[in-house]
Motif scaffolding. Structure first.
Motif, PDB file in Angstrom:
ATOM      1  N   TYR A 178       4.659  18.544 -27.012  1.00  0.00           N
ATOM      2  CA  TYR A 178       4.286  18.112 -28.363  1.00  0.00           C
ATOM      3  C   TYR A 178       2.865  18.574 -28.682  1.00  0.00           C
ATOM      4  CZ  TYR A 178       3.407  14.818 -32.240  1.00  0.00           C
ATOM      5  OH  TYR A 178       3.089  14.237 -33.447  1.00  0.00           O
ATOM      6  N   PHE A 179       1.953  18.403 -27.752  1.00  0.00           N
ATOM      7  CA  PHE A 179       0.559  18.809 -27.965  1.00  0.00           C
ATOM      8  C   PHE A 179       0.460  20.330 -28.121  1.00  0.00           C
ATOM      9  CE2 PHE A 179      -3.793  19.832 -26.779  1.00  0.00           C
ATOM     10  CZ  PHE A 179      -4.529  18.856 -27.463  1.00  0.00           C
ATOM     11  N   ILE A 180       1.134  21.068 -27.240  1.00  0.00           N
ATOM     12  CA  ILE A 180       1.102  22.540 -27.315  1.00  0.00           C
ATOM     13  C   ILE A 180       1.742  23.024 -28.610  1.00  0.00           C
ATOM     14  CG2 ILE A 180       1.944  24.663 -26.230  1.00  0.00           C
ATOM     15  CD1 ILE A 180       1.773  23.137 -23.530  1.00  0.00           C
ATOM     16  N   ALA A 181       2.852  22.399 -29.005  1.00  0.00           N
ATOM     17  CA  ALA A 181       3.502  22.764 -30.261  1.00  0.00           C
ATOM     18  C   ALA A 181       2.549  22.564 -31.434  1.00  0.00           C
ATOM     19  CB  ALA A 181       4.770  21.939 -30.457  1.00  0.00           C
ATOM     20  N   GLY A 182       1.752  21.492 -31.371  1.00  0.00           N
ATOM     21  CA  GLY A 182       0.770  21.258 -32.424  1.00  0.00           C
ATOM     22  C   GLY A 182      -0.241  22.384 -32.513  1.00  0.00           C
ATOM     23  N   LEU A 183      -0.744  22.840 -31.368  1.00  0.00           N
ATOM     24  CA  LEU A 183      -1.699  23.952 -31.357  1.00  0.00           C
ATOM     25  C   LEU A 183      -1.069  25.223 -31.918  1.00  0.00           C
ATOM     26  CD1 LEU A 183      -3.321  23.439 -27.828  1.00  0.00           C
ATOM     27  CD2 LEU A 183      -4.281  22.810 -30.050  1.00  0.00           C
ATOM     28  N   LEU A 184       0.186  25.469 -31.559  1.00  0.00           N
ATOM     29  CA  LEU A 184       0.874  26.662 -32.064  1.00  0.00           C
ATOM     30  C   LEU A 184       1.110  26.574 -33.569  1.00  0.00           C
ATOM     31  CD1 LEU A 184       3.489  27.225 -29.205  1.00  0.00           C
ATOM     32  CD2 LEU A 184       1.394  28.519 -29.642  1.00  0.00           C
ATOM     33  N   LEU A 185       1.432  25.381 -34.053  1.00  0.00           N
ATOM     34  CA  LEU A 185       1.610  25.192 -35.501  1.00  0.00           C
ATOM     35  C   LEU A 185       0.310  25.491 -36.242  1.00  0.00           C
ATOM     36  CD1 LEU A 185       3.841  21.999 -35.939  1.00  0.00           C
ATOM     37  CD2 LEU A 185       4.228  24.243 -36.981  1.00  0.00           C
ATOM     38  N   PHE A 186      -0.783  24.964 -35.719  1.00  0.00           N
ATOM     39  CA  PHE A 186      -2.083  25.211 -36.346  1.00  0.00           C
ATOM     40  C   PHE A 186      -2.374  26.711 -36.376  1.00  0.00           C
ATOM     41  CE2 PHE A 186      -6.676  25.791 -36.337  1.00  0.00           C
ATOM     42  CZ  PHE A 186      -7.099  24.905 -37.325  1.00  0.00           C
ATOM     43  N   TYR A 187      -2.121  27.382 -35.253  1.00  0.00           N
ATOM     44  CA  TYR A 187      -2.346  28.830 -35.181  1.00  0.00           C
ATOM     45  C   TYR A 187      -1.483  29.574 -36.195  1.00  0.00           C
ATOM     46  CZ  TYR A 187      -2.275  33.585 -33.340  1.00  0.00           C
ATOM     47  OH  TYR A 187      -2.357  34.955 -33.228  1.00  0.00           O
ATOM     48  N   LEU A 188      -0.225  29.165 -36.313  1.00  0.00           N
ATOM     49  CA  LEU A 188       0.686  29.822 -37.244  1.00  0.00           C
ATOM     50  C   LEU A 188       0.228  29.670 -38.694  1.00  0.00           C
ATOM     51  CD1 LEU A 188       4.333  29.149 -35.993  1.00  0.00           C
ATOM     52  CD2 LEU A 188       3.478  31.308 -36.904  1.00  0.00           C
ATOM     53  N   VAL A 189      -0.123  28.443 -39.062  1.00  0.00           N
ATOM     54  CA  VAL A 189      -0.529  28.213 -40.454  1.00  0.00           C
ATOM     55  C   VAL A 189      -1.869  28.901 -40.737  1.00  0.00           C
ATOM     56  CG1 VAL A 189      -0.960  26.478 -42.224  1.00  0.00           C
ATOM     57  CG2 VAL A 189       0.735  26.018 -40.452  1.00  0.00           C
ATOM     58  N   LYS A 190      -2.754  28.913 -39.776  1.00  0.00           N
ATOM     59  CA  LYS A 190      -4.028  29.630 -39.926  1.00  0.00           C
ATOM     60  C   LYS A 190      -3.780  31.130 -40.077  1.00  0.00           C
ATOM     61  CE  LYS A 190      -8.500  30.301 -37.614  1.00  0.00           C
ATOM     62  NZ  LYS A 190      -8.453  31.773 -37.484  1.00  0.00           N
ATOM     63  N   PHE A 191      -2.795  31.641 -39.340  1.00  0.00           N
ATOM     64  CA  PHE A 191      -2.437  33.055 -39.451  1.00  0.00           C
ATOM     65  C   PHE A 191      -1.933  33.387 -40.860  1.00  0.00           C
ATOM     66  CE2 PHE A 191       1.006  36.251 -39.168  1.00  0.00           C
ATOM     67  CZ  PHE A 191       0.277  37.340 -38.685  1.00  0.00           C
ATOM     68  N   LEU A 192      -1.213  32.444 -41.471  1.00  0.00           N
ATOM     69  CA  LEU A 192      -0.664  32.668 -42.805  1.00  0.00           C
ATOM     70  C   LEU A 192      -1.694  32.433 -43.904  1.00  0.00           C
ATOM     71  CD1 LEU A 192       2.820  30.940 -42.344  1.00  0.00           C
ATOM     72  CD2 LEU A 192       2.295  33.378 -42.254  1.00  0.00           C
ATOM     73  N   PHE A 193      -2.649  31.526 -43.641  1.00  0.00           N
ATOM     74  CA  PHE A 193      -3.676  31.204 -44.642  1.00  0.00           C
ATOM     75  C   PHE A 193      -5.060  31.342 -43.995  1.00  0.00           C
ATOM     76  CE2 PHE A 193       0.156  28.841 -45.692  1.00  0.00           C
ATOM     77  CZ  PHE A 193       0.352  29.178 -47.029  1.00  0.00           C
ATOM     78  N   PRO A 194      -5.494  32.583 -43.715  1.00  0.00           N
ATOM     79  CA  PRO A 194      -6.711  32.803 -42.926  1.00  0.00           C
ATOM     80  C   PRO A 194      -8.012  32.418 -43.627  1.00  0.00           C
ATOM     81  CG  PRO A 194      -5.852  34.878 -43.744  1.00  0.00           C
ATOM     82  CD  PRO A 194      -4.822  33.851 -44.063  1.00  0.00           C
ATOM     83  N   LYS A 195      -7.995  32.187 -44.926  1.00  0.00           N
ATOM     84  CA  LYS A 195      -9.217  31.834 -45.656  1.00  0.00           C
ATOM     85  C   LYS A 195      -9.205  30.395 -46.157  1.00  0.00           C
ATOM     86  CE  LYS A 195     -10.984  35.977 -45.341  1.00  0.00           C
ATOM     87  NZ  LYS A 195     -12.203  36.241 -44.537  1.00  0.00           N
ATOM     88  N   ASN A 196      -8.190  29.641 -45.779  1.00  0.00           N
ATOM     89  CA  ASN A 196      -8.083  28.248 -46.219  1.00  0.00           C
ATOM     90  C   ASN A 196      -8.322  27.319 -45.045  1.00  0.00           C
ATOM     91  OD1 ASN A 196      -7.029  27.528 -49.140  1.00  0.00           O
ATOM     92  ND2 ASN A 196      -6.198  29.529 -48.589  1.00  0.00           N
TER      93      ASN A 196
END
Length: 376
Positions: A128-146
């Motif tokens: 669950y914790f690792i999935a959270g980090l991956l989710l954050f990375y994914l959304v940051k990858f999609l919205f790199p300036k937000n």
């Protein structure tokens, strides 16, 4: 920029830590735990079924609350028999032993010092914790300036009751979800087909029924490449599909898995205390009636999935993105056809989240990550 992203990540980590701790505090000892615990103790004590049986229930009793332990040993007649008869318990183990990847992760934690029941549950907490980090990375990858969008969206997804329920219960789904997120990252970053294959292999090892997802993805990729690369056949995809199928068959045969018909019968009609004592016979009409009844109660997932699919088609004209959206959407219902348990959203929520990520990708591309003017 670094300071803003640092604050964004700090906010996210604090939220993720709180949610992870909450899942740990609300961890559940239920009737699936003996199966997974029995699987790893069978490796520790081969050819000693009585000892494995005794250790399973004695170690759970030491940790579970009185109410939880009562549910495990007396939830129904079958559970009472499993608790009293090591042979009946042993006949149930193939349902759990085939999830080799999950059991390996549990066994690794067990060998480094976690108790058996804790090892089963901690795989999910860590996942669950690792999935959270991956989710954050994914959304940051999609919205790199937000700086605001990644932590808010990631924490919202992790807060969803079905996602938290996955982490709280003894099930391989959170561990599998980690690899599904890796798969999504590899797709969006256009990694090689070998990387995709390795991740799909891990998914099949964790839950062999994900051979259906692997097969549909490889088929969709094969067809897409055929029509977009001068009608050339990609034999590597055929080899990948065949090898995954062979691995799936090998797992099923090695652990003497009863089969889908037995699983469906034991899950939805009657949990047999002794699989060998009664055949799993039911008619197509019985299956169809049950399927329709459960489909009616599947309306929330259906509505959300249809909205996401329609939005993806509206915002994105990319053929491959549309194919991926249809692929994830289809796999929700492929899974439902074989296991129509509308009450357990953990079986389907992973595909819905992947569909949601594709939706985020589509709007990010159309609106340039919400950082500049709309791109026509």
């Amino acid at each position: 920029m670094k300071l803003k992203w640092g604050l964004s990540f700090l906010f996210f980590i604090l939220g993720l830590s709180f949610l992870t701790y909450s899942c740990y505090q609300n961890r559940v000892y239920d009737w699936d735990m003996p199966g997974y615990l029995g699987s790893i103790l069978s490796w520790e004590h081969p050819n000693e079924p009585k000892k494995v049986h005794e250790l399973v229930y004695s170690t759970i009793k030491e940790e579970a609350s009185a109410k939880e332990f009562h549910d495990i040993v007396a939830y129904n007649h079958a559970n009472e028999v499993f608790t009293a008869d090591y042979k009946a318990f042993g006949e149930q183990l193939p349902y759990y032993q085939i999830k080799v990847g999950f059991n390996v992760a549990v066994y690794a934690l067990y060998k480094i010092g976690f108790t058996g029941p804790h090892a089963v549950l901690m795989v999910n907490i860590f996942s669950y914790f690792i999935a959270g980090l991956l989710l954050f990375y994914l959304v940051k990858f999609l919205f790199p300036k937000n700086y605001f969008i990644p932590p808010v969206i990631s924490l919202f997804v992790l807060w969803l009751p079905p996602v938290r329920s996955m982490a709280e219960n003894p099930t391989p789904d959170p561990f599998l979800f980690v690899f599904m997120l890796f798969f999504m990252i590899s797709i969006l970053q256009k990694r090689s087909s070998l990387v995709h294959y390795i991740i799909l292999l891990c998914c099949v090892l964790i839950r062999p029924d994900y051979i259906l997802f692997a097969a549909t993805y490889l088929f969709a990729t094969f067809v897409f490449k055929f029509f977009n690369e001068n009608k050339k056949l990609d034999y590597s995809l055929i080899i990948q599909g065949a090898s995954l199928a062979l691995i799936y068959i090998a797992i099923i045969k090695y652990y003497h898995y009863p089969g889908w018909k037995d699983l469906f019968y034991d899950s939805f009609f009657y949990r047999r205390p002794l699989i060998s004592a009664e055949k799993a016979d039911f008619t197509f009409k019985q299956y169809f009636d049950y399927f329709i009844f459960k489909l009616i109660n599947f309306k929330k997932i259906t509505l959300v999935s249809l909205i996401l699919l329609g939005a993806i088609f509206y915002f994105s004209k990319e053929i491959w993105i549309r194919i991926l959206a249809v692929l994830f959407f289809s796999n929700i219902y492929i899974k439902f056809i074989f296991f129509p348990d509308s009450a357990n959203l953990r079986f389907f929520i992973g595909f819905v989240i992947l569909l949601f990520i594709i939706f985020l990708y589509a709007i990010s591309k159309k609106y340039n990550g919400f950082q500049l003017r709309k791109i026509a």
